[in-house]
Scaffold this active site. Sequence first.
Site, PDB file in Angstrom:
ATOM      1  N   LYS A 110       0.853  -1.187   0.000  1.00  0.00           N
ATOM      2  CA  LYS A 110       0.000   0.000   0.000  1.00  0.00           C
ATOM      3  C   LYS A 110       0.888   1.237   0.000  1.00  0.00           C
ATOM      4  O   LYS A 110       2.027   1.200   0.469  1.00  0.00           O
ATOM      5  CB  LYS A 110      -0.891   0.015   1.249  1.00  0.00           C
ATOM      6  CG  LYS A 110      -2.131   0.875   1.134  1.00  0.00           C
ATOM      7  CD  LYS A 110      -3.230   0.202   0.326  1.00  0.00           C
ATOM      8  CE  LYS A 110      -4.526   0.997   0.348  1.00  0.00           C
ATOM      9  NZ  LYS A 110      -5.622   0.293  -0.322  1.00  0.00           N
ATOM     10  N   GLY A 119     -21.296   6.314   4.844  1.00  0.00           N
ATOM     11  CA  GLY A 119     -20.327   6.697   3.821  1.00  0.00           C
ATOM     12  C   GLY A 119     -20.814   6.332   2.443  1.00  0.00           C
ATOM     13  O   GLY A 119     -20.817   5.155   2.065  1.00  0.00           O
ATOM     14  N   VAL A 120     -21.271   7.338   1.686  1.00  0.00           N
ATOM     15  CA  VAL A 120     -21.794   7.067   0.341  1.00  0.00           C
ATOM     16  C   VAL A 120     -20.926   7.768  -0.701  1.00  0.00           C
ATOM     17  O   VAL A 120     -21.378   8.560  -1.515  1.00  0.00           O
ATOM     18  CB  VAL A 120     -23.283   7.477   0.205  1.00  0.00           C
ATOM     19  CG1 VAL A 120     -24.166   6.456   0.865  1.00  0.00           C
ATOM     20  CG2 VAL A 120     -23.551   8.861   0.786  1.00  0.00           C
TER      21      VAL A 120
END
Length: 376
Positions: A88, A188-189
């Site tokens: 990451k 959370g959208v």
Amino acid sequence: MLAFDLRSLVTQFDSDATEHEQVVLFQDPASDLKGFVAVHSTALGPALGGVRFHSYADEGQALADVLRLSRGMSYKNALAGLDFGGGKAVLIGDPERIKTEELLLAYGRFVASLEGRYVTACDVGTTPEDMEVIASTCSWTATRPMTSGGSGDPSVFTARSVLQGMKAAAVHRWGTPALQGRTVGIAGVGKVGRLLVEHLFEEGARVVVTDVRAEAVRRIAEKFPETTVVEDTKTLIRLEGLDVYAPCALGGALSDDVVPLLTAEVVCGAANNQLAHPGVERRLKERGILYLPDYVVNAGGVIQAAGGLRGATHRQTVAKVDRIFDTTLAILERAEAENILPGTAADRIAEQRIARAAHARTAAGSGQSIRPGRFA
């Protein structure tokens, strides 16, 4: 550009950091670039994982995040059956303010200097268009736009895989994969959350949403007027009649404070690192709440990224993403049979695959660059 190894430093932030193969700080003052790359494991292949661009409070917080996220990618890729290891990257700063072409090019040059040990892709704060810029200085780039021959936005497949996880949980908890009539609360959208809303309405579920960004909620309410909107996450998790809670923002959503308030029977969401600490999963089980490990159910995006690197067709990618249903159900059944937590069952499966690959690689010898591997 400055880049140096941090192996002697990372243990100040994470006691498990010594399991990482490589952790590097990079910076380019001319472009305001600063961040970390963590390569957790290359036993299964080059470390594949997104680059997160976020306004971290300090370097310690960014380092802790990249260590957790990279470890999660190793387990995620192993459980998804991919021939890629886990890594990451995090970029420090507000992408709305400092993200420039110069910065992205500098980041690409740094990733290129790792010579294939880490393959970068888009994540929170970055886009396929950003990957196109990065690709001009770095061959080891995934999730470029489809118009440029890349695999495109991984959010589409992440949302699909979370849905498959929910269906597996429904089978395990209620005896059927059907979500019709179930109430799902999404915190959370953003890119993934809003696509998950669409999938759930197609399944006949009732959907409740919240987000700290008013604009994100407004877009959902306009497209899906039947959506119920609540003020904040605390209101959402306490909602009576909630069947599934889906954390789809940043990590740490499941804490000691949240567990006693949660009314849902199932937790299944897209956010990475949902558990504030490992003991939270035990507390959820004690309350009778079924927790699905995030790195199992949100693997659709990295499956898509890997498919793009391996030349997979759209049909092959969809089929592999949909097999997350079977993987999730198998993990839940193993956890029940062995009286262990789903996270423990998932970890054991992933660790066994990584260990076998590491043994085989040590015996045979292998380079670090992207090499032919299976996908389907």
